[in-house]
Design an enzyme around this catalytic site. Structure first.
Site, PDB file in Angstrom:
ATOM      1  N   ARG A 129       1.690 -12.252  -0.792  1.00 18.45           N
ATOM      2  CA  ARG A 129       0.347 -12.541  -0.259  1.00 18.45           C
ATOM      3  C   ARG A 129      -0.267 -13.776  -0.899  1.00 18.45           C
ATOM      4  NH1 ARG A 129      -1.789  -8.886   3.881  1.00 18.45           N
ATOM      5  NH2 ARG A 129      -0.095  -7.402   4.081  1.00 18.45           N
ATOM      6  N   CYS A 132       0.893  -7.562  11.587  1.00 13.34           N
ATOM      7  CA  CYS A 132       1.173  -7.682  13.026  1.00 13.34           C
ATOM      8  C   CYS A 132       0.398  -8.822  13.678  1.00 13.34           C
ATOM      9  CB  CYS A 132       0.890  -6.369  13.732  1.00 13.34           C
ATOM     10  SG  CYS A 132       2.056  -5.078  13.277  1.00 13.34           S
ATOM     11  N   SER A 191      -1.245  -3.707   9.996  1.00  7.58           N
ATOM     12  CA  SER A 191      -0.939  -4.631   8.914  1.00  7.58           C
ATOM     13  C   SER A 191       0.362  -5.390   9.211  1.00  7.58           C
ATOM     14  CB  SER A 191      -0.782  -3.862   7.607  1.00  7.58           C
ATOM     15  OG  SER A 191      -1.949  -3.115   7.379  1.00  7.58           O
ATOM     16  N   LYS A 239      -9.692  -2.308   1.660  1.00  3.18           N
ATOM     17  CA  LYS A 239      -9.318  -1.145   2.479  1.00  3.18           C
ATOM     18  C   LYS A 239     -10.117   0.100   2.073  1.00  3.18           C
ATOM     19  CE  LYS A 239      -6.231  -3.644   4.462  1.00  3.18           C
ATOM     20  NZ  LYS A 239      -6.406  -4.070   5.834  1.00  3.18           N
ATOM     21  N   ARG A 294       0.844  -1.203   0.000  1.00  2.00           N
ATOM     22  CA  ARG A 294       0.000   0.000   0.000  1.00  2.00           C
ATOM     23  C   ARG A 294       0.877   1.249   0.000  1.00  2.00           C
ATOM     24  NH1 ARG A 294      -2.040   0.785   4.327  1.00  2.00           N
ATOM     25  NH2 ARG A 294      -1.424  -1.019   5.554  1.00  2.00           N
ATOM     26  N   TYR A 331      -1.300  -3.403  -7.055  1.00  2.00           N
ATOM     27  CA  TYR A 331      -1.119  -4.110  -5.783  1.00  2.00           C
ATOM     28  C   TYR A 331      -2.435  -4.187  -4.998  1.00  2.00           C
ATOM     29  CZ  TYR A 331      -0.240  -5.353  -1.098  1.00  2.00           C
ATOM     30  OH  TYR A 331      -0.367  -5.988   0.104  1.00  2.00           O
ATOM     31  N   ASP A 374      -9.371  -9.685   8.900  1.00  2.00           N
ATOM     32  CA  ASP A 374      -8.847  -8.341   8.613  1.00  2.00           C
ATOM     33  C   ASP A 374      -9.829  -7.208   8.913  1.00  2.00           C
ATOM     34  OD1 ASP A 374      -6.584  -6.814   7.607  1.00  2.00           O
ATOM     35  OD2 ASP A 374      -7.765  -6.397   5.812  1.00  2.00           O
ATOM     36  N   HIS A 389     -10.513  -2.331  11.570  1.00  2.00           N
ATOM     37  CA  HIS A 389      -9.434  -3.166  11.027  1.00  2.00           C
ATOM     38  C   HIS A 389      -9.181  -4.318  12.008  1.00  2.00           C
ATOM     39  CE1 HIS A 389      -5.006  -3.178   9.348  1.00  2.00           C
ATOM     40  NE2 HIS A 389      -5.741  -4.101   8.781  1.00  2.00           N
TER      41      HIS A 389
HETATM   42  P1  GDP Z   1      -1.743  -9.476   9.628  1.00  2.00           P
HETATM   43  O1  GDP Z   1      -1.178  -8.786   8.435  1.00  2.00           O
HETATM   44  O2  GDP Z   1      -2.075  -8.546  10.748  1.00  2.00           O
HETATM   45  O3  GDP Z   1      -2.849 -10.395   9.280  1.00  2.00           O
HETATM   46  O4  GDP Z   1      -0.529 -10.373  10.217  1.00  2.00           O
HETATM   47  P2  GDP Z   1      -0.175 -11.925   9.979  1.00  2.00           P
HETATM   48  O5  GDP Z   1      -0.990 -12.804  10.850  1.00  2.00           O
HETATM   49  O6  GDP Z   1      -0.192 -12.208   8.520  1.00  2.00           O
HETATM   50  O7  GDP Z   1       1.319 -11.951  10.522  1.00  2.00           O
HETATM   51  C1  GDP Z   1       2.315 -11.084   9.999  1.00  2.00           C
HETATM   52  C2  GDP Z   1       3.682 -11.614  10.368  1.00  2.00           C
HETATM   53  O8  GDP Z   1       3.790 -11.662  11.801  1.00  2.00           O
HETATM   54  C3  GDP Z   1       3.938 -13.017   9.856  1.00  2.00           C
HETATM   55  O9  GDP Z   1       5.266 -13.110   9.373  1.00  2.00           O
HETATM   56  C4  GDP Z   1       3.740 -13.889  11.073  1.00  2.00           C
HETATM   57  O10 GDP Z   1       4.529 -15.040  11.013  1.00  2.00           O
HETATM   58  C5  GDP Z   1       4.142 -12.970  12.224  1.00  2.00           C
HETATM   59  N1  GDP Z   1       3.386 -13.287  13.471  1.00  2.00           N
HETATM   60  C6  GDP Z   1       2.047 -13.459  13.594  1.00  2.00           C
HETATM   61  N2  GDP Z   1       1.700 -13.795  14.858  1.00  2.00           N
HETATM   62  C7  GDP Z   1       2.844 -13.829  15.575  1.00  2.00           C
HETATM   63  C8  GDP Z   1       3.147 -14.121  16.947  1.00  2.00           C
HETATM   64  O11 GDP Z   1       2.286 -14.412  17.774  1.00  2.00           O
HETATM   65  N3  GDP Z   1       4.466 -14.044  17.309  1.00  2.00           N
HETATM   66  C9  GDP Z   1       5.451 -13.721  16.416  1.00  2.00           C
HETATM   67  N4  GDP Z   1       6.711 -13.670  16.849  1.00  2.00           N
HETATM   68  N5  GDP Z   1       5.203 -13.452  15.101  1.00  2.00           N
HETATM   69  C10 GDP Z   1       3.919 -13.505  14.684  1.00  2.00           C
HETATM   70  P1  PGA Z   2      -3.108  -7.162   6.597  1.00  2.00           P
HETATM   71  O1  PGA Z   2      -3.912  -6.644   5.313  1.00  2.00           O
HETATM   72  O2  PGA Z   2      -3.671  -6.325   7.686  1.00  2.00           O
HETATM   73  O3  PGA Z   2      -3.438  -8.596   6.601  1.00  2.00           O
HETATM   74  O4  PGA Z   2      -1.622  -6.905   6.434  1.00  2.00           O
HETATM   75  C1  PGA Z   2      -3.428  -5.880   4.300  1.00  2.00           C
HETATM   76  C2  PGA Z   2      -3.069  -4.490   4.734  1.00  2.00           C
HETATM   77  O5  PGA Z   2      -3.536  -4.039   5.813  1.00  2.00           O
HETATM   78  O6  PGA Z   2      -2.349  -3.841   3.972  1.00  2.00           O
HETATM   79 MN    MN Z   3      -5.202  -5.187   6.943  1.00  2.00          MN
HETATM   80 MN    MN Z   4      -3.794 -10.544   7.429  1.00  2.00          MN
END
Ligand code: GDP
Ligand code: PGA
Ligand code: MN
Ligand code: MN
Length: 590
Positions: free
Chosen positions: A371, A250, A248, A206, A69, A197, A277, A226
């Site tokens: 992704r 996290c 994002s 979003k 983004r 993207y 999400d 979110h």
């Molecule tokens: P989203 O974008 O908020 O959905 O985040 P994701 O679930 O896709 O996670 C983003 C990154 O953080 C990935 O590389 C995961 O492996 C990592 N991650 C997610 N949960 C945890 C956790 O509980 N501990 C750690 N150390 N890393 C995590």
């Molecule tokens: P994410 O979604 O929160 O899974 O990273 C895409 C974004 O927020 O850009």
């Molecule tokens: Mn998101």
């Molecule tokens: Mn996600």
């Protein structure tokens, strides 16, 4: 396809501007989608993977300057600058149209204009909303088909109504200097150009479900957030739902698909995925807060996903998945990414399509923000209630981010107002999901800084107002941090499935089953109340104490940083939030 004169007039206007050589309505029929997929494979827009290993799966590579983004190219165009707030880039609507119309003029010459009617939310839900995306990208069409509900049934639901969001996207020349993601919340309109993207071009996600919808929610008395949504089933078969806002990359998708540690599974605990999400939340007839997932699929981060961290995500991407910007194994037509396993392809191509030997190369094979797009239906842990038209009742709300220090593993707010303050003062280290520096701490209220379609001062007020209406039926609000580091820079908490241990404490708090200690920042667990039974990676009681430690010096630094962050909001910042900040500072100084 439709007799709706508002739709027809708008489409005629857009076709005149874009000058496509052909127009195609997306009907939602599989045969049409299959045909488009075939066409994209022919042109190289999609690469067909080994169909025995990955049935229905393809790989897409975005342009190298178009991988996340773009917050500095994203605009909220309201008549009054104050209504967009200091949290958004602002250009007046007339001026923005003046900039962007010449870029769109003739942008689809020689191309097909696809018209996608889509619903955010189950088509039969009273809380769903309808949008249209006009695009010249088959990749967008195929992603939207997974991420939303598309086609004829959506037009039937819309009927003659004028209540829909008008989205236009063109990849144009992919010129990043002329890239604009422009939102007009006062006329339910989104214009996106010169990007391919996901987060910039899948306009239902979003752009609509957060930026436009947050503005609608403010006016209509509901919330677009979110947030992931998950259900925890206890051994008695009762399910409690939790919503959680993390920035994002996290941990939302991972938490939503959590598999409890074996000790919990043996007792009969189970976690159900509702959304990963976005949550749209309304007050139900019983006065509680209910959430629907407006999406129908996941657009998840790939790197770091493996059999141990997130088997449900791997299960979800087994079939009918579009991978974006991962590495390709040329020997077997399979895909690979960092963190999958220790066996990268020797004869491969990296995410850019360059020859790549994963055994010897120092370059990454997959982009850190690569992704997967998969249907929610394919998720092994998908909740039987994920499409309930009324949504699921929320017992607890989590806020969290990536904090190497300062934020403890978990703490609880004193009440909704204080919980709103926790959300409003959230911070996190930046990630690869956004173009720019990675690892810099920034304040990101409710993980909505890039997504709130109006002045965030008003947004905090809206949170307070919703809490007023919910009264004692409001969910309890918590803050979590899975990312605290030790002096060697290693994660102190095992995370992933073991986050269940923190969720258990949270649900116990919701049911008044466990005490907590009140400290300056809120309620903190007693270390012995975080269940360490059967924890795989040895987490000692003293380590949990360390994870829960609150350092007043660090927190006072945060207070100064929060004051700076709040300054530009001036009078739009609610007094309740200022009061909470004063109270926090006072508590810390005592
Ligand atoms: P989203 O974008 O908020 O959905 O985040 P994701 O679930 O896709 O996670 C983003 C990154 O953080 C990935 O590389 C995961 O492996 C990592 N991650 C997610 N949960 C945890 C956790 O509980 N501990 C750690 N150390 N890393 C995590
Ligand atoms: P994410 O979604 O929160 O899974 O990273 C895409 C974004 O927020 O850009
Ligand atoms: Mn998101
Ligand atoms: Mn996600």
């Amino acid at each position: 396809m439709t007799n709706n004169k508002f739709v027809i007039n708008w489409i005629e206007e857009m076709a005149e501007l874009l000058e496509p050589s052909e127009i195609m309505w997306i009907t939602g029929e599989q045969s049409q989608l299959d045909q488009l997929k075939e066409e994209a494979i022919k042109t190289g827009e999609l690469i067909l993977l080994n169909q025995e290993l990955h049935p229905g799966c393809t790989l897409h590579r975005s342009a190298v300057n178009d991988v996340a983004r773009v917050e500095d190219r994203t605009f909220i165009c309201t008549e009054d600058k104050e209504d967009a707030g200091p949290n958004n880039n602002w250009i007046a609507p007339e001026e923005m149209y003046g900039i962007i119309k010449p870029i769109f003029k003739g942008a689809m010459r020689g191309r097909t204009m696809y018209i996608i009617p889509y619903s955010m939310g189950p088509v039969d839900s009273p809380y769903s909303k309808i949008g249209f995306e006009i695009t010249d990208s088959i990749y967008v069409v195929l992603n939207m088909d997974i991420m939303t509900r598309v086609g004829r049934r959506v037009l039937e639901r819309l009927g003659e109504s004028e209540d829909f969001v008008k989205g236009v996207h063109s990849t144009a020349e992919l010129d990043d200097k002329k890239r604009y993601i422009a939102h007009f919340p006062e006329d339910n309109t989104i214009w996106s150009v010169n990007s391919g993207y996901g987060g910039n071009v899948l306009l239902g996600k979003k752009c609509f479900a957060l930026r436009i919808a947050s503005h609608q929610g403010k006016n209509e008395g509901w919330m677009a957030e979110h947030m992931l949504i998950l259900g925890i089933e206890n051994p008695q078969g009762e399910v409690k739902y939790i919503a959680g806002a993390f920035p994002s990359a996290c941990g939302k998708t991972n938490l939503a698909m959590l598999i409890p540690p074996e000790v919990y599974r043996k007792k009969g605990y189970k976690v159900w995925t509702v959304g990963d999400d976005i949550a749209w939340m309304h007050i139900g007839e019983d006065g509680r807060l209910y959430a629907i997932n407006p999406e129908a699929g996941f657009f998840g981060v790939v790197p770091g996903t493996n059999e141990k961290s997130n088997p449900n995500a791997l299960g979800t991407m087994e079939k009918d998945t579009i991978f974006t910007n991962v590495a390709l194994n040329l020997d077997n037509g399979s895909v690979w990414w960092e963190g999958l396993d220790s066996n990268p392809p020797e004869n491969g191509e990296d995410w850019k399509g360059d020859a790549w030997n994963g055994k010897t190369s120092k370059e990454k094979g997959a982009h850190p923000n690569s992704r997967f797009t998969s249907s929610a239906r394919n998720c092994p842990s998908i909740s039987p209630h994920w499409e309930d038209p009324q949504g699921v009742p929320i017992s607890a709300i989590l806020f969290g981010g990536r904090r190497a220090k300062t934020a403890p593993l978990v703490y609880e707010s004193r009440d909704w107002q204080h919980g709103t303050f926790l959300g409003a003062t959230m911070a996190s280290e930046t990630t690869a999901a956004i173009i720019g520096d990675v690892g810099v701490v920034r304040r990101d209220p409710m993980a909505m800084l890039p997504f709130c379609g109006y002045n965030m001062g008003d947004y905090f007020q809206h949170w307070l107002d919703m809490g007023g209406e919910l009264g004692d039926k409001a969910p309890k609000i918590f803050h979590v941090n899975w990312f605290r580091l030790d002096e060697n820079g290693d994660y102190m908490w095992p995370g992933f499935g073991d986050n269940m241990r923190v969720l258990e404490w949270i649900l116990n708090r919701c049911e008044n089953k466990v005490d907590a200690e009140e400290i300056a920042i809120g309620y903190i667990p007693k270390a012995e109340d975080i269940n360490r039974e059967g924890v795989e990676e040895e987490v000692s009681l003293s380590k949990v104490r360390e994870l829960l430690k609150v350092n007043k010096e660090e927190w006072l630094e945060d207070v100064e940083n929060i004051k700076e962050f709040f300054k530009p909001f001036g009078d739009r910042l609610p007094v309740e939030i200022k009061d909470e900040l004063n109270k926090l500072e006072e508590n810390l100084r005592n």
